[in-house]
Design a protein around this motif. Structure first.
Motif, PDB file in Angstrom:
ATOM      1  N   MET A 119      80.561 -65.312  39.981  1.00  0.00           N
ATOM      2  CA  MET A 119      80.799 -64.327  41.035  1.00  0.00           C
ATOM      3  C   MET A 119      79.510 -63.855  41.697  1.00  0.00           C
ATOM      4  N   GLY A 120      78.430 -63.802  40.954  1.00  0.00           N
ATOM      5  CA  GLY A 120      77.198 -63.231  41.465  1.00  0.00           C
ATOM      6  C   GLY A 120      76.417 -64.137  42.394  1.00  0.00           C
ATOM      7  N   VAL A 121      76.401 -65.417  42.124  1.00  0.00           N
ATOM      8  CA  VAL A 121      75.621 -66.338  42.963  1.00  0.00           C
ATOM      9  C   VAL A 121      76.180 -66.407  44.388  1.00  0.00           C
ATOM     10  N   PRO A 122      77.486 -66.646  44.575  1.00  0.00           N
ATOM     11  CA  PRO A 122      77.967 -66.684  45.963  1.00  0.00           C
ATOM     12  C   PRO A 122      77.848 -65.341  46.677  1.00  0.00           C
ATOM     13  N   PHE A 123      78.088 -64.251  45.946  1.00  0.00           N
ATOM     14  CA  PHE A 123      77.986 -62.933  46.570  1.00  0.00           C
ATOM     15  C   PHE A 123      76.547 -62.644  46.989  1.00  0.00           C
ATOM     16  N   GLY A 124      75.594 -62.981  46.141  1.00  0.00           N
ATOM     17  CA  GLY A 124      74.194 -62.759  46.482  1.00  0.00           C
ATOM     18  C   GLY A 124      73.737 -63.590  47.664  1.00  0.00           C
ATOM     19  N   VAL A 125      74.160 -64.843  47.695  1.00  0.00           N
ATOM     20  CA  VAL A 125      73.797 -65.709  48.824  1.00  0.00           C
ATOM     21  C   VAL A 125      74.449 -65.201  50.110  1.00  0.00           C
ATOM     22  N   MET A 126      75.707 -64.780  50.019  1.00  0.00           N
ATOM     23  CA  MET A 126      76.401 -64.259  51.193  1.00  0.00           C
ATOM     24  C   MET A 126      75.725 -62.984  51.708  1.00  0.00           C
ATOM     25  N   LEU A 127      75.329 -62.118  50.801  1.00  0.00           N
ATOM     26  CA  LEU A 127      74.641 -60.897  51.204  1.00  0.00           C
ATOM     27  C   LEU A 127      73.310 -61.220  51.867  1.00  0.00           C
ATOM     28  N   SER A 128      72.619 -62.219  51.372  1.00  0.00           N
ATOM     29  CA  SER A 128      71.359 -62.633  51.986  1.00  0.00           C
ATOM     30  C   SER A 128      71.574 -63.190  53.385  1.00  0.00           C
ATOM     31  N   ILE A 129      72.618 -63.969  53.558  1.00  0.00           N
ATOM     32  CA  ILE A 129      72.918 -64.524  54.882  1.00  0.00           C
ATOM     33  C   ILE A 129      73.251 -63.396  55.853  1.00  0.00           C
ATOM     34  N   PHE A 130      73.999 -62.401  55.401  1.00  0.00           N
ATOM     35  CA  PHE A 130      74.280 -61.256  56.267  1.00  0.00           C
ATOM     36  C   PHE A 130      73.001 -60.513  56.625  1.00  0.00           C
ATOM     37  N   GLY A 131      72.087 -60.395  55.658  1.00  0.00           N
ATOM     38  CA  GLY A 131      70.810 -59.739  55.941  1.00  0.00           C
ATOM     39  C   GLY A 131      69.999 -60.482  56.986  1.00  0.00           C
ATOM     40  N   VAL A 132      70.001 -61.806  56.899  1.00  0.00           N
ATOM     41  CA  VAL A 132      69.286 -62.610  57.900  1.00  0.00           C
ATOM     42  C   VAL A 132      69.955 -62.456  59.262  1.00  0.00           C
ATOM     43  N   ALA A 133      71.287 -62.450  59.282  1.00  0.00           N
ATOM     44  CA  ALA A 133      72.001 -62.301  60.557  1.00  0.00           C
ATOM     45  C   ALA A 133      71.707 -60.951  61.200  1.00  0.00           C
ATOM     46  N   VAL A 134      71.651 -59.902  60.398  1.00  0.00           N
ATOM     47  CA  VAL A 134      71.341 -58.575  60.933  1.00  0.00           C
ATOM     48  C   VAL A 134      69.918 -58.547  61.474  1.00  0.00           C
ATOM     49  N   LEU A 135      68.990 -59.197  60.777  1.00  0.00           N
ATOM     50  CA  LEU A 135      67.607 -59.241  61.263  1.00  0.00           C
ATOM     51  C   LEU A 135      67.495 -60.038  62.559  1.00  0.00           C
ATOM     52  N   VAL A 136      68.154 -61.167  62.621  1.00  0.00           N
ATOM     53  CA  VAL A 136      68.041 -62.030  63.793  1.00  0.00           C
ATOM     54  C   VAL A 136      68.674 -61.389  65.023  1.00  0.00           C
ATOM     55  N   PHE A 137      69.871 -60.818  64.856  1.00  0.00           N
ATOM     56  CA  PHE A 137      70.601 -60.282  66.008  1.00  0.00           C
ATOM     57  C   PHE A 137      70.370 -58.790  66.223  1.00  0.00           C
ATOM     58  N   ARG A 138      69.548 -58.191  65.397  1.00  0.00           N
ATOM     59  CA  ARG A 138      69.220 -56.759  65.504  1.00  0.00           C
ATOM     60  C   ARG A 138      70.489 -55.906  65.593  1.00  0.00           C
ATOM     61  N   ALA A 139      71.377 -56.157  64.667  1.00  0.00           N
ATOM     62  CA  ALA A 139      72.657 -55.444  64.651  1.00  0.00           C
ATOM     63  C   ALA A 139      72.745 -54.571  63.410  1.00  0.00           C
ATOM     64  N   ASP A 140      71.799 -53.678  63.239  1.00  0.00           N
ATOM     65  CA  ASP A 140      71.745 -52.840  62.032  1.00  0.00           C
ATOM     66  C   ASP A 140      73.005 -52.005  61.854  1.00  0.00           C
ATOM     67  N   PHE A 141      73.612 -51.613  62.931  1.00  0.00           N
ATOM     68  CA  PHE A 141      74.747 -50.696  62.861  1.00  0.00           C
ATOM     69  C   PHE A 141      76.077 -51.402  62.601  1.00  0.00           C
TER      70      PHE A 141
END
Length: 108
Positions: A34-56
């Motif tokens: 459960m932890g590996v996919p969730f951690g990778v998914m959270l990281s991908i969301f973090g990269v997406a927020v950084l790239v698209f500047r969608a903090d909110f």
């Protein structure tokens, strides 16, 4: 008669140890699965927020926390999975040691 009791006690101790190790291994494997996919998914969301500047949009977490927290969580979960495999090898070595000892006791 005393040899049979000793052999029985050795195997009983092993099976109790095996049950405890199996429960620990099961918990570690579930955490890894459960932890590996969730951690990778959270990281991908973090990269997406950084790239698209969608903090909110995604969450109240900072993107850096999502990125590095997700990766560290994924690596820790993978470490737990590897630790469970190592524990399995230790239990199998213990079984072989107990089996040899019981075989020697029976030969006496």
């Amino acid at each position: 008669m005393a040899v049979k009791i000793k052999v029985f006690l050795y195997y009983t101790g092993f099976w109790i140890t095996f049950a405890a190790a199996f429960a620990a291994m099961f918990g570690m494997f579930v955490a890894a699965v459960m932890g590996v996919p969730f951690g990778v998914m959270l990281s991908i969301f973090g990269v997406a927020v950084l790239v698209f500047r969608a903090d909110f949009v995604i969450s109240e977490l900072s993107p850096q926390l999502m990125l590095f927290g997700g990766m560290s969580g994924a690596f820790f979960a993978a470490f737990l999975g590897l630790l469970a495999v190592k524990l399995g090898y230790a239990v199998s070595r213990l079984f072989l040691r107990i089996k040899r000892r019981c075989d020697r006791l029976r030969e006496w």
